[in-house]
Structure formats: structure tokens, C-alpha cells
Design an enzyme around this catalytic site. Structure first.
Site, short mmCIF file in Angstrom:
data_model
loop_
_atom_site.label_atom_id
_atom_site.label_comp_id
_atom_site.label_asym_id
_atom_site.label_seq_id
_atom_site.Cartn_x
_atom_site.Cartn_y
_atom_site.Cartn_z
N HIS A 71 -25.72 11.32 -63.25
CA HIS A 71 -26.49 10.38 -62.42
C HIS A 71 -27.14 11.11 -61.25
O HIS A 71 -27.37 10.52 -60.21
CB HIS A 71 -25.60 9.24 -61.91
CG HIS A 71 -25.05 8.38 -63.01
ND1 HIS A 71 -23.90 8.68 -63.68
CD2 HIS A 71 -25.54 7.26 -63.59
CE1 HIS A 71 -23.69 7.76 -64.61
NE2 HIS A 71 -24.67 6.90 -64.58
N GLN A 73 -32.89 3.88 -67.63
CA GLN A 73 -32.05 3.50 -66.50
C GLN A 73 -31.81 4.66 -65.52
O GLN A 73 -31.84 4.48 -64.32
CB GLN A 73 -30.73 2.93 -67.00
CG GLN A 73 -30.06 2.04 -65.98
CD GLN A 73 -29.04 1.12 -66.64
OE1 GLN A 73 -28.00 1.58 -67.09
NE2 GLN A 73 -29.32 -0.16 -66.68
N GLU A 84 -32.61 4.10 -75.66
CA GLU A 84 -33.72 4.64 -74.88
C GLU A 84 -34.93 4.97 -75.75
O GLU A 84 -36.08 4.71 -75.39
CB GLU A 84 -33.28 5.89 -74.10
CG GLU A 84 -32.40 5.61 -72.89
CD GLU A 84 -30.98 5.20 -73.23
OE1 GLU A 84 -30.58 5.38 -74.40
OE2 GLU A 84 -30.26 4.70 -72.36
N TYR A 127 -30.87 10.13 -68.85
CA TYR A 127 -30.89 9.59 -70.21
C TYR A 127 -32.28 9.66 -70.85
O TYR A 127 -32.48 9.21 -71.97
CB TYR A 127 -30.33 8.17 -70.22
CG TYR A 127 -28.97 8.16 -69.56
CD1 TYR A 127 -27.97 9.02 -70.04
CD2 TYR A 127 -28.70 7.41 -68.43
CE1 TYR A 127 -26.74 9.09 -69.41
CE2 TYR A 127 -27.47 7.49 -67.80
CZ TYR A 127 -26.50 8.33 -68.29
OH TYR A 127 -25.28 8.42 -67.67
#
Ligand SMILES: Cc1ncc(C[n+]2csc(CCOP(=O)(O)OP(=O)(O)O)c2C)c(N)n1
Ligand SMILES: [Mg+2]
Length: 761
Positions: free
Chosen positions: A551, A506, A484, A510
């Protein structure tokens, strides 16, 4: 003498820098660190006077072009932009990206600067942009200290450069120490070039060319940098030059002596093998110069340096002296008519006696005086007060300007074009709206490209780029490895060279891998160069709500605290997201856009003017008008709050639901305050931890907009739990705000106002 607060210098590392400057060409970029004064001077991009101006923190751009006095000494930069924010021809000048202090944080953007050459060479659509590149022939030159090579960003960058085969040359200035800590504590095998040997390219396999050279050996240095220049420039091979046996004659900086941690033997070795001493020996022994001639040059240069130092000090002081004299004279004339005459004259005398007075001394004395005479008539205070207001304005320009773009390319200058949706607009998945937007943009904006994990072949994990790599090619829509920080670095570097990258993270969770870089480098860039450089990178990601601890994150408080200087967009759906991207691509500001992770499969109407309509920044949208309670929210919470509004309407409670759309900037026209003026109640709702994003919104509305005065009930926030969300639908329900949470919270606010009508739950 107290004239400068801190100094850090490049001595002991001069010779290699002269060699590097010889190989450096116009159009090339440097991304380095605080030891590079000789390099900058050898290029002619730093005068001695400018060097001292930075040491004194001179706030004038002409006097100190790197940072206008905003950075401590040793932070180098050239100016890529004209006064009006437009680009200069970067191929007509030597370029240095603006330095930052965190060790190794120059590496990710170095990768991006080199990567830009790769794009300019291979992407045919960029061929005409000769102010930025001539066929990708530009080398990105990095410098880094030996100890700093231990940082993760260094290794991530070297690996990525080896994979991408970009024209990046990294010179490691190895003086055997990182402040007081010697090499054996830093580097495996005690040598970074040894440790990196697995990256060495071979005749048949790509990799990194690794060269090793002594910091005192001028001929070898010239040869190494020329070799590196050729390999990188012509063949796009990344090169690492390990420059060993450098010294640090004065220790790390002015804040401590190296006698504390270096042995007598080491100190003696540093004297004997210092590159300047060795170069002198070399010049004499090879007959290039005599000792007398060199002595003469040294004496002359010392005199020149002293002159430029004095000139820098005088110029710096001159401006302050003018302000000091104005303030003293105004305080004394004010004193004549004031009942506080003695105190005012005393303050003026104290100010006059200050040794090496600075602006703080002047302004703080004036403020003390104004406070003393606060009860006196306007005619007595006026002149001093007017002067103070005017000087505050000037000081604002000196110290506080340019957090955001101040040019015609600022997002706020972008012309709003409304979205066109009618009965013929088909209902499609949200992701198809983005896909149509990206298709349009790739077609119409040759400088635009995107990169990230899984973005290329499959068109990102949610398929907003599906089919677009096949249509526009691998230089426009790119897959990267999982890294990243350097994905963002690639974006920053490419944006510094005139491209319009969209770097994808993504999942929002992150972003933490890259937030240091965004915070230290991208978000501060315009501010720390006072508008001298820009990197209009768009960081695209998705978050708020899906499944589980990694997530579903919505760490908006963290982002708001660390990314001032960036635009922060929180679109509630993909129609809004596409409009925000359109605005950002017309502007020159860096931005983070957080799409709703659970929104790609939800149905939206395809706009007729996809790619062209824009969503203005800092303008909230009223999603549903109401009279009883203003609910301020954004992102995925918009749907939850709207559901709650429907339920409450059935019992006669009417919510006014406002989507803020962007958190930075925030409600620039005071739409939310006006709503509260009508409803007299407010709830701030989001999915961050308590005290995070919702608390920020509350501060903006109650404190900055002053909306507290319209309230008839206590203002409230509704956030997620303090822990990260537990897995699965139940985990989400018990961790994040639900429709019931909003209904009950809103109801209880109504209960507070009218317990009879709304009995407690
Ligand atoms: C991330 C980070 N950690 C710590 C520091 C404090 N610091 C500044 S310079 C330095 C030593 C760097 O040594 P090296 O990379 O060998 O460069 P040198 O100063 O020796 O040229 C340290 C620890 C910093 N600037 N950034
Ligand atoms: Mg070192």
C-alpha cells in the site's frame, strides 16, 4: 519467396466464421484473434488485396486500413475515426476492435464492448447517442483459440460477463491444439464447454448460455450463431459457443510444420473432416451445387486471389521503387563532383542489385553515402542530404507517428483554465475537492461514469465518490468485483464505443494485475491503428506512500517503461488532480492518474471554479523559487521536499522546488532546464526504486534538454530503498526518502561546490 516475413492463417475455421458473419449486425463489435480472416472478408471489411498488403507490411492506411503495416498479418481492425480524430457513426458500420497478439488479451476489452451496450440500454442519459448505440442492441462478438482459454483473463471475463449479464458472445475455435500442445495439456476434462458447465444459466438463475457445435456442420453453426445473437441482442445474455472439431490444414503458422507433432491418423482426420471439404460434400449431397460448378468457382476465385495478391505486391513495391530511383539518381549525381566517387558509385550499384529492395536498403545506403562525404562542401552534399531529411520525415509518419493523439483532441490542445482560489475559499479535506469535482462532472458530462472496487455504495475507499451513487444512480457510479484486469477491460471497451469511463484501481500496487492489458492494448491502440481507433479511458488510482509493502508502492519506472502511449499524471494534491481530470475529459487520450494515498485528509482550499479549471499536461510548476539547487520531484514527495526547503532556507541554502505534475508528457517547455541554468545544480527526487522514475527524469532533463552544460556539481538522484517499504512509520522512515534525506543530500551537493562554506556532515 521472401516477400513476406511471416504468415498465420484462418483455414480450417472458415465455416464458423461465415456463420458468425451472418449473425453480425451493423453497430456490433468483434474482438478476436489472428484466425478471423474469413469473418472479416465475409463482412466485406477486408479485401484479399488488403490481406496481402498487411502480409507485406504496406504502410499506407488505404492499402492496409487495420494497422497501416504496423502489425504482422492476422491483426484485424476497422476504423472508428475520421482523419481528424472525430468519431464515425459506429452504428452505421461493422466494427472490429484492433487485435493484439497476446493470447486471451482480447477478452477484457470484449467484456467492455458488451458492457457498453448494457449502459446504452439502461442509462437514460445516453439515449440520444445513436451513432454509438441503438438502445444497447449491439452484440460484442469474441473469438479465441481453445488453448488460449487457459489464460486467467478468459476465466475472469467469463465470470464477469455472467455477473453483469452483458451481450457478449464468445466463440472458441477448437482445433485440439495450441501450436504443438494437444488439448489434454490445456483444459480440464479436455473440453472448455464441459469445464465451464457451472456457469450455465438455468430457467431461474442467470449465468452464461453454453452452446456446442461442430466446426464442419454449417446448418448447426448458422443455428448456433443466430441463437446466440438473439439471446445476447434481445435479452443481454452472455453466450459461449464451443466450436469443436476444427482443423488447421497448414499447421500453426509459416514458422514450422505440424507433421512434427501430429500423428498420421490426426493429419488424415484433418483432411477428411476439414470444414471446407465437408461443406463441399454437403453442397453436393443436398443438391445445392454440382462438383463441376464448385470446381469452376474455385478456379475462378483462385485467379481473383492471385490478381489481388499481385496488385498488393505491385502497389507496395511501387512506392519503394520511386524512392529507390530517386536515391540512386541523387547518389550518382553527387558522385560526379565528389572525391569519393568510386565508393559512392559502388554503393549505388550494390543498391540497384538488391533483390526485392525495401526502404531500409535505400535509406541505409543513403546514410552510408552521406557519412562518406561528410568532409565535403555543402554544395556537393546538399541535394542528397535534403532528400534524406525529407524521406526521414515521411518515414517518421510511416513508422513512428500516433503514439499519442495527433488530433485536435490531444491533451496538448486543451485550453488551460486557471484555478480560482481566494480568501473565501474554504479549507476542506482533499477528498472533498475530488468529490465536488466528480459531482460537477457527473452532472455535466452524461458519457462519464466510474467503476471499481468499493466505488459505488461507499464512494471508494477514500470517499471521493461518497453520496454520488445515491445522487446519480448505479449506471454512473458502480461497484465491481475484485478483478483489476477486467475492470480496465470494461473501461477500454466502453471507451472504444464513445463513453468516458473512469476505471479505478484501488491501490497503485494492484495495477500489476492490469498492466499487461494497459501496455499491450490501451497504450498501443492509437499507434497500432495509426489513429484509426481511440479509447480515452482514465485509470484512477492512488499510491506513493501509506503503509507497507502493498500500500505504498511508487513503481514509476515500471509504468514509464510499459505505458508509453498513455498520459501519466502524478498530482501532488487533490486540487491538481481535479484539474488534470478536467483536462483529460476534454481530450481523447488514455491516462493513468496516481493520486497521493496520504493526501485525502490533508486540508486544501476548495476552488471556486471546481470542475471547470484545467491543469495543462507536461507543464511543471515551480513550488518555491530558489537560487542554489533545483530539486525536481512529484506526488507525495513534493511535501517532503518543501519541508526540506524550509529547513535549508534557515541556513541560507535556497532550493528551487519543481513539481513535474505529469511524467508523460514531460516538461514540454523546458522549465527545468531553465531553472538549472540559474541554479547550476540539480537533484531528482522520488519514491521509486533507485534507477526508476528519478533516473527517467534525469535522462529527460540532462540528455534531452541538454541541461548537463549548466551544471557546476554532479547531478544526483534520491530515491527509496531498492526493496519495498517496511511496515509502519519506522518502516516508512527507513525505506522511503525523508525530510532529513533531502536536507542532507541537498547540503552535500552544496558542499561539493563550496566545501569551506558547507563543511562535510
Ligand atoms: C500470452 C501469449 N503467450 C504465448 C503466445 C504464443 N502463441 C501464439 S498462438 C499460441 C497458441 C494458441 O493456441 P490456440 O489458442 O488454441 O489458438 P490456435 O492457434 O490453435 O487457433 C501461442 C502459444 C502468445 N501469442 N501470447
Ligand atoms: Mg487451437
Amino acid at each position: 519467396m521472401g516477400k513476406a516475413k511471416f504468415g498465420i492463417f484462418g483455414d480450417g475455421k472458415e465455416l464458423a466464421q461465415v456463420a458468425m458473419a451472418r449473425a453480425f449486425r451493423k453497430g456490433d463489435f468483434r474482438a478476436g484473434y489472428y484466425r478471423d480472416q474469413t469473418f472479416m472478408m465475409a463482412l466485406g471489411e477486408l479485401t484479399v488485396q488488403q490481406y496481402f498488403a498487411q502480409l507485406y507490411a504496406h504502410t499506407n492506411v488505404e492499402a492496409e486500413p487495420a494497422s497501416a503495416g504496423r502489425l504482422m498479418n492476422g491483426h484485424y481492425a476497422t476504423r472508428s475515426l475520421n482523419e481528424d480524430g472525430s468519431w464515425k457513426s459506429l452504428t452505421a458500420q461493422y466494427n472490429s476492435a484492433a487485435d493484439i497478439s497476446p493470447t486471451a488479451a482480447q477478452m477484457p476489452k470484449l467484456l467492455g464492448l458488451a458492457f457498453a451496450s448494457k449502459l446504452y440500454r439502461n442509462n437514460k442519459g445516453l439515449k440520444g447517442l445513436t451513432d454509438f448505440s441503438v438502445n444497447g442492441n449491439e452484440v460484442a462478438w469474441g473469438t479465441i483459440g481453445n488453448a488460449s482459454t487457459s489464460e486467467g483473463m478468459f476465466f475472469e471475463t467469463i465470470n464477469a460477463a455472467g455477473v453483469l449479464q452483458v451481450p457478449m458472445v464468445v466463440a472458441v475455435w477448437d482445433d485440439g491444439y495450441g501450436i504443438s500442445v494437444p488439448t489434454e495439456f490445456h483444459t480440464t476434462k479436455g473440453s472448455i464447454s464441459e469445464a465451464l458447465l457451472g456457469f450455465q444459466r438455468t430457467d431461474t438463475v442467470n449465468g452464461v448460455e453454453i452452446l456446442r457445435v461442430k466446426g464442419w456442420d454449417y446448418d448447426a453453426l448458422v443455428h448456433a450463431f443466430e441463437t446466440a445473437s438473439r439471446l445476447a441482442r434481445e435479452e443481454h445474455v452472455p453466450v459461449l459457443i464451443h466450436v469443436e472439431e476444427m482443423t488447421q490444414p497448414q499447421g500453426h503458422s509459416t514458422s514450422g510444420s505440424h507433421e512434427r507433432y501430429k500423428s498420421k491418423e490426426r493429419l488424415q482426420w484433418e483432411k477428411d473432416w476439414d470444414c471446407m471439404a465437408k461443406f463441399r460434400e454437403h453442397l453436393i449431397s443436398s443438391g445445392i451445387a454440382t462438383a463441376d460448378h464448385l470446381d469452376e468457382i474455385e478456379a475462378e476465385v483462385k485467379g481473383q486471389v492471385k490478381k489481388q495478391k499481385d496488385a498488393a505486391w505491385n502497389e507496395f513495391n511501387e512506392e519503394i521503387k520511386v524512392e529507390l530511383d530517386q536515391a540512386l539518381s541523387l547518389i550518382r549525381t553527387t558522385a560526379e563532383n565528389s572525391t569519393r566517387k568510386i565508393s559512392l558509385l559502388q554503393l549505388a550499384d550494390d543498391l540497384q542489385k538488391t533483390i526485392n529492395p525495401i526502404r531500409k536498403d535505400v535509406v541505409s545506403t543513403v546514410r552510408k553515402c552521406l557519412f562518406l562525404i561528410r568532409s565535403e562542401g555543402d554544395s556537393i552534399k546538399k541535394e542528397l542530404k535534403d532528400w534524406y531529411v525529407q524521406i526521414q520525415d515521411v518515414n517518421q509518419g510511416r513508422y513512428n507517428s500516433h503514439l499519442y493523439s495527433q488530433s485536435e483532441f490531444a491533451v496538448q490542445q486543451c485550453k488551460p483554465i486557471p484555478v480560482e482560489i481566494n480568501d473565501n475559499s474554504p479549507l476542506v479535506d482533499g477528498r472533498e475537492i475530488l468529490q465536488a469535482f466528480f459531482d460537477y462532472t457527473l452532472e455535466h458530462n452524461p458519457q462519464f461514469f466510474t467503476l471499481g472496487e468499493d466505488v459505488g455504495k461507499i464512494g471508494d475507499v477514500n470517499q471521493a465518490f461518497a453520496g454520488l451513487q445515491a445522487k446519480f444512480g448505479e449506471w454512473r457510479v458502480m461497484d465491481t468485483s475484485i478483478r483489476e484486469c477486467t475492470i480496465l477491460g470494461q473501461g477500454i471497451g466502453a471507451a472504444l464505443r464513445g463513453l468516458r469511463p473512469m476505471a479505478e484501481i484501488q491501490y497503485l500496487d494492484y495495477l500489476l494485475y492490469g498492466i499487461q492489458l494497459l501496455s499491450d492494448d490501451l497504450a498501443t491502440l492509437t499507434y497500432r491503428t495509426k489513429g484509426g481507433q481511440k479509447a480515452p479511458l482514465i485509470v484512477r488510482t492512488r499510491g506513493h506512500r501509506l503503509e507497507g509493502v502493498w500500500h505504498s508502492g511508487s513503481p514509476m519506472g515500471m509504468i514509464l517503461g510499459s505505458l508509453r502511449g498513455m498520459i501519466i499524471c502524478v498530482p501532488r494534491n487533490m486540487t491538481q488532480a481535479a484539474g488534470m481530470y478536467a483536462t483529460l475529459l476534454q481530450s481523447d487520450e488514455p491516462a493513468l492518474v496516481i493520486e497521493c494515498l496520504n493526501g485525502y485528509r490533508l486540508k486544501e482550499q476548495m476552488p471556486q471554479n471546481i470542475g471547470r479549471y484545467t491543469v495543462p499536461m507536461g507543464i511543471p510548476e515551480i513550488l518555491c523559487p530558489g537560487t542554489d539547487l533545483t530539486v525536481v520531484t512529484y506526488g507525495s514527495m513534493c511535501r517532503i521536499v518543501m519541508e526540506a526547503a524550509t529547513e535549508l532556507a534557515e541556513i541560507g541554502i535556497f532550493l528551487e522546488v519543481i513539481d513535474v505534475q505529469t511524467l508523460l508528457p514531460f516538461d514540454t517547455n523546458g522549465v527545468i532546464g531553465q531553472s538549472i541554468q540559474k541554479t547550476n545544480r540539480v537533484l531528482f527526487a522520488d519514491e521509486d526504486v533507485p534507477g526508476g522514475g528519478a533516473a527517467y527524469m534525469m535522462q529527460q532533463v540532462l540528455d534531452l534538454q541538454g541541461a548537463y552544460q549548466f551544471l557546476d556539481a554532479a547531478p544526483q538522484t534520491l530515491s527509496a530503498q531498492a526493496h519495498r517499504p517496511a511496515y509502519s512509520t519506522d518502516g516508512d522512515y527507513f525505506s522511503k526518502p525523508s525530510v532529513e534525506d533531502v536536507v542532507e543530500k541537498a547540503y552535500l551537493i552544496m558542499h561539493e561546490s563550496n566545501p569551506k562554506k558547507y563543511p562535510s556532515l
